[in-house]
Design an enzyme around this catalytic site. Sequence first.
Site, mmCIF file in Angstrom:
data_model
loop_
_atom_site.group_PDB
_atom_site.id
_atom_site.type_symbol
_atom_site.label_atom_id
_atom_site.label_comp_id
_atom_site.label_asym_id
_atom_site.label_seq_id
_atom_site.Cartn_x
_atom_site.Cartn_y
_atom_site.Cartn_z
ATOM 1 N N ASP A 112 0.859 -1.178 0.000
ATOM 2 C CA ASP A 112 0.000 0.000 0.000
ATOM 3 C C ASP A 112 0.895 1.227 0.000
ATOM 4 O O ASP A 112 1.943 1.259 0.645
ATOM 5 C CB ASP A 112 -0.935 0.007 1.209
ATOM 6 C CG ASP A 112 -0.206 -0.077 2.538
ATOM 7 O OD1 ASP A 112 0.097 0.979 3.133
ATOM 8 O OD2 ASP A 112 0.057 -1.208 3.000
ATOM 9 N N GLU A 157 -8.657 4.390 11.521
ATOM 10 C CA GLU A 157 -7.647 4.078 12.531
ATOM 11 C C GLU A 157 -7.377 5.318 13.376
ATOM 12 O O GLU A 157 -8.145 6.261 13.371
ATOM 13 C CB GLU A 157 -6.368 3.601 11.848
ATOM 14 C CG GLU A 157 -5.819 4.601 10.817
ATOM 15 C CD GLU A 157 -4.465 4.209 10.258
ATOM 16 O OE1 GLU A 157 -3.514 4.134 11.057
ATOM 17 O OE2 GLU A 157 -4.371 3.970 9.029
ATOM 18 N N ASP A 211 -9.993 3.331 5.338
ATOM 19 C CA ASP A 211 -8.908 3.280 6.315
ATOM 20 C C ASP A 211 -9.371 4.038 7.555
ATOM 21 O O ASP A 211 -9.384 5.265 7.584
ATOM 22 C CB ASP A 211 -7.656 3.924 5.703
ATOM 23 C CG ASP A 211 -6.471 3.961 6.663
ATOM 24 O OD1 ASP A 211 -6.624 3.581 7.833
ATOM 25 O OD2 ASP A 211 -5.380 4.399 6.231
#
Length: 290
Positions: free
Chosen positions: A89, A180, A178
Site C-alpha cells: 500500500d 484508525e 482506512d
Amino acid sequence: MRDEPGTGQMDLVRNSVSRIRGRSHRWLATGALAGLLLFLSGSPAMPEPTGDAPARGSAYMGIGVLAHDGSSDTLPPPPPRASQTEGVDVSSHQGDVDWAALWGDGTRWAYTKATEGTSYTNPYFTQQYDGSYASGMIRGAYHFATPDTAGGAAQADYFLAHGGGWSKDGKTLPGVLDIEWNPYGDACYGKSQSAMVSWIRDFLDRYRSRTGRDAVIYTATSWWTECTGNNAGFGATNPLWVARYASTVGTLPAGWSAYTMWQYTSTGQTVGDHDRFNGSQDRLKDFATG
C-alpha cells in the site's frame, strides 16, 4: 463598540512584547501574545498548534500502528505462503513508485491512497494507481477517514469522485475505508463509540449504494476495540484488512472469523508497507471481480 486601547494599555503591550522577545522559548511568546490579544479584544484567542501533529493530508495507512501497537521486532516476519499473495500500500510518502521492481519481487497487488476527508487528494495518485496496473498488478484505492471533519456519506462521495470507484474488470479491487488512529488529535476523533459506528456505516452504505460492492475495512484490533466498542456488526458484509506488524496476525476485531488482507510490516523491500492477501492469486482475481 469597544474603545480603542488607551496609552496605559499600549505601554503594557509594548513592555510585555519586549520581555517576550528576550525569552528563548517560542511557545512562551506565543502563549503570552495570545493572552494579550484576549485582554485587548475581550474574546477568546484560538490555541496555537503544538507543532507535534502532522500536516493535514499527510496521513497514511498504518500511521498509528507502530505508535500504539508496536512491532514484534524480536520475532521473524511471517514466512511466504503459496496460499497467500503479496501486496503493498502506498501514499504520497512514496512518491513515484518503482512498480517494475516490486513486480520482480513478487508483489501482485497494490492499494493507493486516493483521498482524505473531503479536501485532500494524493498528488501521486495517477503514477501509483495507473503504474501498478500497467505493471500487471491488480490494484485499488483507499480513503483515509477523518470522521471529525465531515460525515461518512460525504467522504464516500468525495472518495468516489477522486479515484475510489470500482469496476468489474478483474483488475480493480473494491475501495478501502482506512479507519484508525487520528494523527491530528483525539484517537477516536472526538466521537463516542456509537457515533463512530454510525459514521462508519454511513460511509459503507453510501459506497455500496453507488458501486454495488461492499468496501473493505482497514483497521487495527486495538483501535476498533477502543473506538467502536469492538462492534461486531460489519463482519458479515465487509472484508477485513487488519494491521499488525508481527509474525502472526493476532486477535481479529469482533465480527470477523478471518481476514481478507493483513498489513504485516512497515519495513518491506522497495516500499515499506507490505501486505498479504489471504488467498492465491486466482482467489485475488475472484475477489476483484466480486
